[in-house]
Design an enzyme around this catalytic site. Structure first.
Site, short mmCIF file in Angstrom:
data_model
loop_
_atom_site.label_atom_id
_atom_site.label_comp_id
_atom_site.label_asym_id
_atom_site.label_seq_id
_atom_site.Cartn_x
_atom_site.Cartn_y
_atom_site.Cartn_z
N ARG A 60 0.78 -1.27 0.23
CA ARG A 60 0.03 0.17 -0.05
C ARG A 60 1.16 1.28 0.02
O ARG A 60 0.65 2.27 -0.74
CB ARG A 60 -0.88 -0.07 1.13
CG ARG A 60 -2.11 -0.88 1.19
CD ARG A 60 -2.50 -1.55 2.54
NE ARG A 60 -1.55 -2.61 2.77
CZ ARG A 60 -1.74 -3.74 2.32
NH1 ARG A 60 -3.03 -4.22 1.96
NH2 ARG A 60 -0.83 -5.01 2.38
N THR A 61 2.08 1.45 0.82
CA THR A 61 2.55 2.73 1.11
C THR A 61 3.40 2.84 -0.05
O THR A 61 3.31 3.99 -0.53
CB THR A 61 3.40 2.46 2.27
OG1 THR A 61 2.39 2.04 3.36
CG2 THR A 61 3.93 3.97 2.71
N LYS A 88 25.36 -5.21 -1.44
CA LYS A 88 26.81 -5.22 -1.45
C LYS A 88 27.32 -4.68 -0.08
O LYS A 88 28.63 -4.70 0.15
CB LYS A 88 27.35 -4.69 -2.58
CG LYS A 88 26.96 -5.07 -3.85
CD LYS A 88 27.64 -4.32 -4.94
CE LYS A 88 26.87 -4.20 -6.29
NZ LYS A 88 27.27 -3.13 -7.19
N ARG A 110 11.04 3.91 4.21
CA ARG A 110 10.85 2.83 5.18
C ARG A 110 11.71 2.09 5.41
O ARG A 110 12.58 1.58 4.63
CB ARG A 110 9.46 2.03 4.57
CG ARG A 110 9.27 0.99 5.47
CD ARG A 110 8.11 0.11 5.14
NE ARG A 110 6.88 0.75 5.32
CZ ARG A 110 5.56 0.33 5.08
NH1 ARG A 110 5.59 -1.17 5.04
NH2 ARG A 110 4.51 0.89 5.55
N HIS A 138 4.60 5.73 11.94
CA HIS A 138 3.93 5.68 10.58
C HIS A 138 2.96 6.77 10.38
O HIS A 138 1.82 6.66 10.28
CB HIS A 138 3.19 4.22 10.34
CG HIS A 138 3.14 3.69 8.87
ND1 HIS A 138 3.49 4.58 7.85
CD2 HIS A 138 2.64 2.39 8.39
CE1 HIS A 138 2.92 3.73 6.74
NE2 HIS A 138 2.53 2.88 7.10
N1 CP Z 1 -0.46 -0.22 5.97
C1 CP Z 1 0.59 -0.26 5.53
O1 CP Z 1 1.64 0.15 5.87
O2 CP Z 1 0.65 -1.25 4.50
P1 CP Z 1 1.95 -1.70 3.59
O3 CP Z 1 2.82 -2.43 4.62
O4 CP Z 1 1.49 -2.85 2.52
O5 CP Z 1 2.79 -0.61 3.08
#
Ligand code: CP
Length: 309
Positions: A60-61, A88, A110, A138
């Site tokens: 999603r993100t 590497k 992330r 988040h």
């Molecule tokens: N909600 C969320 O962060 O989903 P993803 O891990 O798929 O990005």
């Protein structure tokens, strides 16, 4: 959409005032319809460069940040960590300094380590957005959840919200609790004692270890994924028992308001933290959250790199 956004980065929700949050959500409302047009593109960020740097898995993100950048006409680069020089042994420091030398306008990161996004922001001259750092934060999930709640309930203020399940490992729970308590919401967190950590009250939430009293009269039921990849040792009796005690079913929703909405950030463990018939019901906002994710991330990219920045 000319109001300035007084933040260089979005690393957590803590620095955002109520006005800042409403400004992000109002900007997202303006972009929401772009994704429903036959031609889903506006020229707002033409000539800008966005790098998505994901050290952890994401559907999603990652996809919504890429779509958000492309729908704003920015150049979006998704760095695949597994096929990059990270494999590497290149360090995070050298990786971000290397990417910084290519003059991006925004880096979205992330990472599995709490604090990674703050670290990257200190190493780069451009804006940084935290797309999830370990169990810490988040912020864009909390903002898209707020957008979804505001659309469904007409307000963000003074609602009752139950956040259910694996609280201990959840950056989503922490960011949502911090954002929703800014708006006077009665935020309750509930889960088995093994998935609750000491000190949660400091987030301004009420802590429950039984589902029924936690869901009593709530407007919003936010279900969390059991994060099997972060569970160290047997913190759950069994998935079946967990589902019986803490799974969200139509039966467990009986103590919530009759029109309470059900949310889940995804990905879902169907039949564990949420029953499929609830996840696919009219009360479920799961796909609304996904759609909101594109609009909210368009808003953030615009506010950090567009005319308003
Ligand atoms: N909600 C969320 O962060 O989903 P993803 O891990 O798929 O990005």
């Amino acid at each position: 959409m000319t109001q300035a956004f007084p933040h260089r980065h979005v690393l957590s929700v803590e620095p955002l005032s109520q006005d800042d949050v409403q400004h992000v959500l109002n900007t997202a409302e303006a972009f929401f319809e772009v994704s429903r047009r036959p031609v889903r593109k506006v020229p707002t960020l033409r000539g800008k460069t966005i790098i998505n740097l994901f050290y952890e898995s994401s559907t999603r993100t990652r996809v919504s940040f890429e779509l958000a950048a492309k729908r704003l006409s920015a150049d979006a680069v998704n760095m695949n960590v597994s096929t990059s020089s990270v494999s590497k042994g290149e360090s995070l420091r050298d990786t971000v300094r290397t990417l910084g030398a290519m003059q991006p306008d925004i880096v979205v990161i992330r990472h599995g380590a709490a604090g990674a996004a703050d670290y990257v922001a200190r190493k780069l001259d451009c804006a940084v957005i935290n797309a999830g750092d370990g169990m810490h934060a988040h912020p864009t999930q909390a903002l898209l959840d707020a957008f979804t709640i505001r659309r469904a309930r007409g307000t963000l203020s003074n609602l009752s919200v139950a956040i259910c399940g694996d609280i201990a490992h959840s950056r989503v729970a922490r960011s949502n609790a911090r954002l929703l308590t800014k708006f006077g919401c009665d935020v309750r967190v509930v889960g088995p004692r093994t998935l609750l950590v000491p000190g949660l009250e400091a987030l301004g939430v009420r802590v429950f270890d039984r589902l029924e009293p936690a869901l009593e009269g709530v407007d919003v039921v936010m279900v969390l994924r059991i994060q099997k990849e972060r569970l160290a040792g047997p913190l759950l009796p069994s998935e079946r028992e967990y589902n019986r005690e803490y799974g969200i079913s139509f039966a467990s929703l009986a103590s919530a308001k009759p029109d309470a909405i059900v949310m889940h950030p995804g990905p879902m463990n169907r039949g564990v933290e949420i029953d499929s018939d609830v996840a696919d019901s009219e009360r479920s906002c799961v796909l609304d959250q996904v759609e909101a994710g594109v609009a909210v991330r368009m808003a953030l990219l615009y506010l950090l790199a567009g005319d308003a920045s």
